[in-house]
Design a protein around this motif. Structure first.
Motif, PDB file in Angstrom:
ATOM      1  N   SER A   4       0.883  -1.243  -0.132  1.00 30.67           N
ATOM      2  CA  SER A   4       0.119   0.014  -0.221  1.00 30.67           C
ATOM      3  C   SER A   4       0.872   1.227  -0.064  1.00 30.67           C
ATOM      4  CB  SER A   4      -1.014  -0.015   1.184  1.00 30.67           C
ATOM      5  OG  SER A   4      -0.132   0.021   2.508  1.00 30.67           O
ATOM      6  N   VAL A   5       2.157   1.171   0.203  1.00 32.80           N
ATOM      7  CA  VAL A   5       3.122   2.442   0.450  1.00 32.80           C
ATOM      8  C   VAL A   5       3.953   2.278  -1.013  1.00 32.80           C
ATOM      9  CG1 VAL A   5       4.776   3.334   1.536  1.00 32.80           C
ATOM     10  CG2 VAL A   5       3.026   2.330   2.770  1.00 32.80           C
ATOM     11  N   ASP A   6       4.714   1.364  -1.246  1.00 35.53           N
ATOM     12  CA  ASP A   6       5.740   1.629  -2.279  1.00 35.53           C
ATOM     13  C   ASP A   6       5.391   1.626  -3.433  1.00 35.53           C
ATOM     14  OD1 ASP A   6       7.710   1.129  -0.429  1.00 35.53           O
ATOM     15  OD2 ASP A   6       7.756  -1.041  -0.588  1.00 35.53           O
ATOM     16  N   ASN A   7       3.985   0.910  -3.934  1.00 34.07           N
ATOM     17  CA  ASN A   7       3.493   1.346  -5.197  1.00 34.07           C
ATOM     18  C   ASN A   7       2.948   2.503  -5.462  1.00 34.07           C
ATOM     19  OD1 ASN A   7       1.603  -1.490  -6.908  1.00 34.07           O
ATOM     20  ND2 ASN A   7       2.060   0.483  -7.814  1.00 34.07           N
ATOM     21  N   TRP A   8       2.633   3.330  -4.465  1.00 36.11           N
ATOM     22  CA  TRP A   8       1.917   4.697  -4.827  1.00 36.11           C
ATOM     23  C   TRP A   8       2.795   5.880  -4.210  1.00 36.11           C
ATOM     24  CZ3 TRP A   8      -1.232   3.236  -7.909  1.00 36.11           C
ATOM     25  CH2 TRP A   8      -1.837   1.871  -7.933  1.00 36.11           C
ATOM     26  N   LEU A   9       4.135   5.949  -4.040  1.00 38.16           N
ATOM     27  CA  LEU A   9       4.953   6.945  -3.760  1.00 38.16           C
ATOM     28  C   LEU A   9       4.598   8.155  -4.587  1.00 38.16           C
ATOM     29  CD1 LEU A   9       8.048   4.914  -2.287  1.00 38.16           C
ATOM     30  CD2 LEU A   9       6.125   6.276  -0.890  1.00 38.16           C
ATOM     31  N   GLY A  10       4.367   7.803  -5.993  1.00 38.21           N
ATOM     32  CA  GLY A  10       4.476   8.609  -6.937  1.00 38.21           C
ATOM     33  C   GLY A  10       2.805   9.222  -7.081  1.00 38.21           C
ATOM     34  N   LEU A  11       2.093   8.337  -7.314  1.00 38.46           N
ATOM     35  CA  LEU A  11       0.633   8.793  -7.727  1.00 38.46           C
ATOM     36  C   LEU A  11      -0.285   9.195  -6.549  1.00 38.46           C
ATOM     37  CD1 LEU A  11      -1.510   8.961  -9.836  1.00 38.46           C
ATOM     38  CD2 LEU A  11      -2.019   6.509  -9.469  1.00 38.46           C
ATOM     39  N   ALA A  12       0.020   8.816  -5.645  1.00 36.38           N
ATOM     40  CA  ALA A  12      -0.827   9.096  -4.281  1.00 36.38           C
ATOM     41  C   ALA A  12      -0.683  10.764  -3.991  1.00 36.38           C
ATOM     42  CB  ALA A  12      -0.661   8.266  -3.037  1.00 36.38           C
ATOM     43  N   PRO A  13       0.606  11.025  -3.724  1.00 38.86           N
ATOM     44  CA  PRO A  13       0.778  12.547  -3.546  1.00 38.86           C
ATOM     45  C   PRO A  13       0.362  13.293  -4.690  1.00 38.86           C
ATOM     46  CG  PRO A  13       2.925  10.985  -2.990  1.00 38.86           C
ATOM     47  CD  PRO A  13       1.731  10.391  -3.728  1.00 38.86           C
ATOM     48  N   TYR A  14       0.350  12.835  -5.960  1.00 40.70           N
ATOM     49  CA  TYR A  14       0.076  13.422  -7.211  1.00 40.70           C
ATOM     50  C   TYR A  14      -1.439  13.799  -7.070  1.00 40.70           C
ATOM     51  CZ  TYR A  14      -0.488  14.521 -12.220  1.00 40.70           C
ATOM     52  OH  TYR A  14      -0.891  14.847 -13.482  1.00 40.70           O
ATOM     53  N   LEU A  15      -2.123  13.048  -6.708  1.00 42.04           N
ATOM     54  CA  LEU A  15      -3.630  13.085  -6.483  1.00 42.04           C
ATOM     55  C   LEU A  15      -4.024  13.840  -5.373  1.00 42.04           C
ATOM     56  CD1 LEU A  15      -5.023   9.566  -7.617  1.00 42.04           C
ATOM     57  CD2 LEU A  15      -4.953  11.509  -8.967  1.00 42.04           C
ATOM     58  N   VAL A  16      -3.248  13.776  -4.208  1.00 37.43           N
ATOM     59  CA  VAL A  16      -3.468  14.256  -2.957  1.00 37.43           C
ATOM     60  C   VAL A  16      -3.567  15.851  -3.501  1.00 37.43           C
ATOM     61  CG1 VAL A  16      -2.835  14.927  -0.754  1.00 37.43           C
ATOM     62  CG2 VAL A  16      -3.148  12.594  -1.329  1.00 37.43           C
ATOM     63  N   ASN A  17      -2.224  16.417  -4.143  1.00 32.66           N
ATOM     64  CA  ASN A  17      -2.028  17.703  -4.307  1.00 32.66           C
ATOM     65  C   ASN A  17      -3.105  18.197  -5.450  1.00 32.66           C
ATOM     66  OD1 ASN A  17       0.231  17.489  -2.851  1.00 32.66           O
ATOM     67  ND2 ASN A  17       1.723  17.090  -4.436  1.00 32.66           N
ATOM     68  N   ARG A  18      -3.925  17.528  -5.749  1.00 32.20           N
ATOM     69  CA  ARG A  18      -5.010  17.869  -6.691  1.00 32.20           C
ATOM     70  C   ARG A  18      -6.367  17.776  -6.098  1.00 32.20           C
ATOM     71  NH1 ARG A  18      -0.716  16.936  -9.048  1.00 32.20           N
ATOM     72  NH2 ARG A  18      -0.190  17.740 -11.332  1.00 32.20           N
ATOM     73  N   GLY A  19      -6.235  17.674  -4.681  1.00 27.12           N
ATOM     74  CA  GLY A  19      -7.440  17.888  -3.936  1.00 27.12           C
ATOM     75  C   GLY A  19      -8.372  16.594  -3.523  1.00 27.12           C
ATOM     76  N   TYR A  20      -7.855  15.476  -3.991  1.00 28.60           N
ATOM     77  CA  TYR A  20      -8.510  14.255  -3.482  1.00 28.60           C
ATOM     78  C   TYR A  20      -8.266  13.554  -2.305  1.00 28.60           C
ATOM     79  CZ  TYR A  20      -9.787  13.698  -8.655  1.00 28.60           C
ATOM     80  OH  TYR A  20     -10.103  13.999 -10.052  1.00 28.60           O
TER      81      TYR A  20
END
Length: 293
Positions: free
Chosen positions: A70-86
């Protein structure tokens, strides 16, 4: 049995197991166990106090690939989406006893039940009636079982798959060699059921794809790369049916050379395409310049 066969069979099983469901290796960034690290709010995801906005009213659930977490796969995409308000959440699924960090190895049907329970938790915490799901590799295919057989269609608005194993894989034709190595497929089924479930023609995939790829009320997007070396042939990832959009990354940016792992972990052109799939009404054109978006 000849001595060399005693050596070849276990090695072949190990190589096939490592390749069929390969997802990014553990990075030095995540040193805590996924169940602990996934709860942290420093990166802004898995924040259970997050409330969806009017602009982005649905939480996004990220579903890792085989051998991922749940962490390693999303170190790029998760912050990308959070920074866009999700509001963004990720889960660990398919754990095997005594195997830390590397998940997505258990039976896919059981993993889908774990996803079902996690989505219920996200909906309760966020107050949202539905979520959107983004999955990489097995994580883009497994939710379809949840949608089709576990009532997920009533709880999910959209499923976005990054290099999903929707029809399994031939692994560049290597799975066709299994009959020449008696016992290897049985070993995969017993030791790592998810790998066996993702071989082309498996009983799990036969049932999943019978009667149509989609269910009513859910939007589907598949984002694939021509350079996929794991889920092959890459067009086997595509879905057919209403509300389906199949995208080839190189049609968006011919210069993009991302393969199976990179498309789900570091490729910002793919990330831009994901954001567009989640919010098509506000989507902007995805192209080579999206890498700086």
């Amino acid at each position: 049995m000849l001595p060399w066969k005693r050596f070849v069979r276990p090695v072949a099983a190990l190589l096939l197991a490592a390749a069929v469901g390969f997802a990014p290796a553990v990075t030095t960034t995540a040193t805590a166990a996924p169940s602990t690290a996934a709860q942290t709010r420093s990166s802004g995801w898995n924040d259970w106090s997050c409330r969806p906005s009017a602009v982005h009213p649905r939480p996004v659930v990220l579903v890792h690939g085989t051998f991922g977490n749940s962490v390693d796969n999303w170190l790029g995409l998760a912050p990308y989406l959070v920074n866009r308000g999700y509001c963004v959440y990720s889960l660990d699924y398919g754990q095997l006893p005594g195997v830390p960090f590397f998940h997505g190895l258990g039976p896919v049907e059981e993993s889908a039940r774990q996803l079902d329970r996690f989505v219920d938790r996200v909906r309760v915490a966020s107050g949202a009636a539905k979520v959107d799901i983004v999955g990489h590799s097995q994580g883009g295919m497994m939710p379809r079982h949840y949608l089709k057989f576990l009532g997920g269609a009533a709880e999910v608005n959209a499923l976005v798959g990054l290099a999903p194993s929707n029809r399994g894989t031939t692994l560049l034709g290597l799975t066709k060699l299994l009959p020449f190595f008696p016992g290897v497929e049985d070993l995969l089924t017993a030791a790592t059921p998810a790998l066996a479930d993702q071989i082309v023609g498996s009983p799990f995939l036969t049932r999943l794809n019978a009667g149509g790829d989609t269910v009513p009320g859910v939007r589907y997007t598949v984002i694939a790369t021509r350079y996929d070396q794991v889920v092959t042939p890459y067009r086997s990832q595509f879905l057919t049916g209403p509300n389906v959009k199949n995208v080839v990354l190189q049609d968006l940016c011919p210069l993009d050379v991302s393969e199976h792992v990179a498309i789900g972990t570091v490729d910002r052109i793919a990330f831009h395409a994901v954001a567009g799939a989640l919010d098509p009404d506000r989507a902007t054109t995805t192209n080579c310049a999206s890498v700086i978006g």
